[in-house]
Design an enzyme around this catalytic site. Structure first.
Site, short mmCIF file in Angstrom:
data_model
loop_
_atom_site.label_atom_id
_atom_site.label_comp_id
_atom_site.label_asym_id
_atom_site.label_seq_id
_atom_site.Cartn_x
_atom_site.Cartn_y
_atom_site.Cartn_z
NE ARG A 1 37.33 3.01 -22.43
CZ ARG A 1 37.28 1.73 -22.82
NH1 ARG A 1 37.68 0.78 -22.00
NH2 ARG A 1 36.82 1.42 -24.01
CE LYS B 1 39.39 5.69 -33.89
NZ LYS B 1 38.88 4.67 -32.97
#
Length: 478
Positions: free
Chosen positions: A331, A256
């Protein structure tokens, strides 16, 4: 928080709810001078009047009309939060609510707002004696609430407190293994079955999505299965709840990059906390349903033998996924859980996940983005629950064109789409692993609060649980 009904009114600290200033003279223990004072305050548009009657406080709240029932309900909860702040400032430990208004649910909703606002996470504080809220019991006069209301409030607030605490726990306590232990403890207390699959079992099952995300961590993953089955269940086919359980997300090798982007990534397991808390409430309320919940859990780190952009992963379903961003890990683990759910031949599957910044950017902290293949009746039932609980829903489309964005040249799918429509392409990815009625709820914008707002504290919010529980309490399909 404790809730109870008093057999008769007492002379202790109290809250009176009225919908007409003319009712002030009817309030027990309020003299003419105090009624005049309150009248003047309400005419000056003051919402709550506090009367210090030595040795007790009497708080009077005047209801104001709103356009819709759901706006009224939210006004009552917000009033409860405002009262909670005043009550704790006065170091009051017990309060009794009496409803003199025509709104039969006003007292219960005010109490709900009080209790939600009263939550604190003080486990790691050394000054707890100074900062612990004084309020610990909310009572009702017998005309203001029912025994059923007390049961509901107790289960709801206990569940939300537990969800918030799980979300607030740091990674150095709440690993994936510890999360499974916490869920097992909830099951033991409330009365639902919990089974935990550990790494060796996951490898045997070939859960490629979950195992690939875990490759960068020294801590093993878990897959927790919860089940509650009432003897007289209304639904012939089970409802399956799935919650993303990434106990910390660095982004993996796709680290990130943005300022403060990791600061609250301990909350990336909010979906798992939400569904386990919902199971707790379901069991406590003994809802006549058959419910299964799944919580795939791991942290996502760039160490060890971390999966990399460019890898092709064989998922639990057998489908292959080209990984182009290791920060799209939620996901990957949800896909394995969605495929696992097929074994139950479910009537409905719903997943909750802090999945995309795109959902948060779209509607902020004022609602939940959702999408899916369930029928319109089910979607409308969820929307109705969202309004009743003021955890509102915004539906995004699952048009075929978004599926084109996740087609891979070398695998069945890739785990990210283009630069636009990120919340939807994530949903399209998940849809690939379903063959049943399904809804996806992206709670990225609402699961963790950085500032206090009304009855929502800083930290884990439990947002979405009230909406989901409301849906299940109104569930009528077979």
């Amino acid at each position: 928080m404790e809730f109870n009904i008093l057999p008769k009114p007492n002379a202790k600290h109290c809250v009176y709810i009225i919908d007409d200033i003319k009712k002030l003279p009817q309030l027990p223990g309020i003299n003419k001078q105090e009624a005049t004072f309150a009248t003047e305050a309400f005419n000056a548009d003051q919402k709550i009047v506090a009367l210090n009657q030595y040795p007790r406080f009497a708080f009077i709240w005047l209801l104001k009309n709103k356009k819709t029932d759901w706006q009224k309900s939210e006004t009552y909860r917000k009033a409860g939060a405002e009262l909670q702040a005043i009550i704790n400032k006065q170091k009051i430990s017990e309060i009794t609510i009496t409803n003199f208004s025509a709104e039969t649910n006003a007292a219960v909703l005010v109490a709900e707002g009080m209790a939600l606002a009263n939550y604190q996470f003080l486990k790691y504080r050394t000054d707890t004696k100074k900062i612990t809220h004084s309020l610990h019991r909310i009572s009702f006069t017998k005309e203001s609430a029912t025994a059923k209301d007390i049961t509901y409030l107790t289960a709801l607030i206990d569940a939300i407190y537990r969800v918030r605490t799980l979300v607030n726990e740091p990674l150095n306590y709440l690993s994936a293994v510890q999360l499974s232990k916490e869920i097992a403890a909830l099951g033991k207390e409330a009365g639902f079955k919990v089974t935990v699959l550990h790494k060796a079992q996951l490898e045997k099952e070939k859960m490629g999505g979950l195992l690939s995300v875990n490759r960068g961590s020294i801590d093993p993953p878990t897959f927790t299965v919860m089940e509650y089955a009432h003897k007289k269940s209304l639904n012939k086919k089970p409802i399956v709840l799935i919650g993303k359980g990434v106990v910390y997300d660095t982004g993996g090798l796709s680290l990130k990059p943005t300022l403060n982007s990791m600061d609250r990534m301990k909350s990336d397991m909010s979906g798992a906390a939400l569904v386990s808390g919902t199971m707790y409430a379901i069991a406590k309320l003994k809802l006549p349903l058959h419910i299964i919940a799944l919580a795939p859990a791991t942290d996502n780190r760039p160490g060890q033998n971390a999966y990399t952009p460019g890898d092709v992963i064989t998922m639990y379903s057998g489908a292959t996924v080209e990984v182009l961003n290791t920060d799209a890990e939620g996901r990957m683990i949800l896909a394995d859980a969605l495929h696992w759910a097929k074994r139950y031949k479910p009537g409905l599957v719903v997943d909750f996940a802090t999945l995309t910044g795109a959902a948060s950017a779209a509607i902020g902290e004022n609602g939940i983005v959702y999408m899916g293949t369930a029928d319109e009746q089910t979607k409308q039932a969820f929307r109705d629950s969202g309004f009743r609980q003021y955890e509102r829903l915004v539906e995004f489309p699952l048009w075929d064109e978004y599926g084109e964005q996740i087609k891979s040249d070398i695998a069945d799918l890739k785990n990210v789409g283009g630069s636009t429509g990120g919340a939807i392409t994530a949903g399209k990815f998940l849809e690939h692993f379903t063959d049943y009625p399904w809804l996806h709820f992206d709670i990225a914008g609402v699961s963790f609060a950085t500032t206090k707002r009304n009855y929502t504290p800083v930290g884990g919010t439990g947002y979405g649980l009230r909406m989901l529980l409301d849906f299940l309490m109104h569930y009528t399909k077979n």
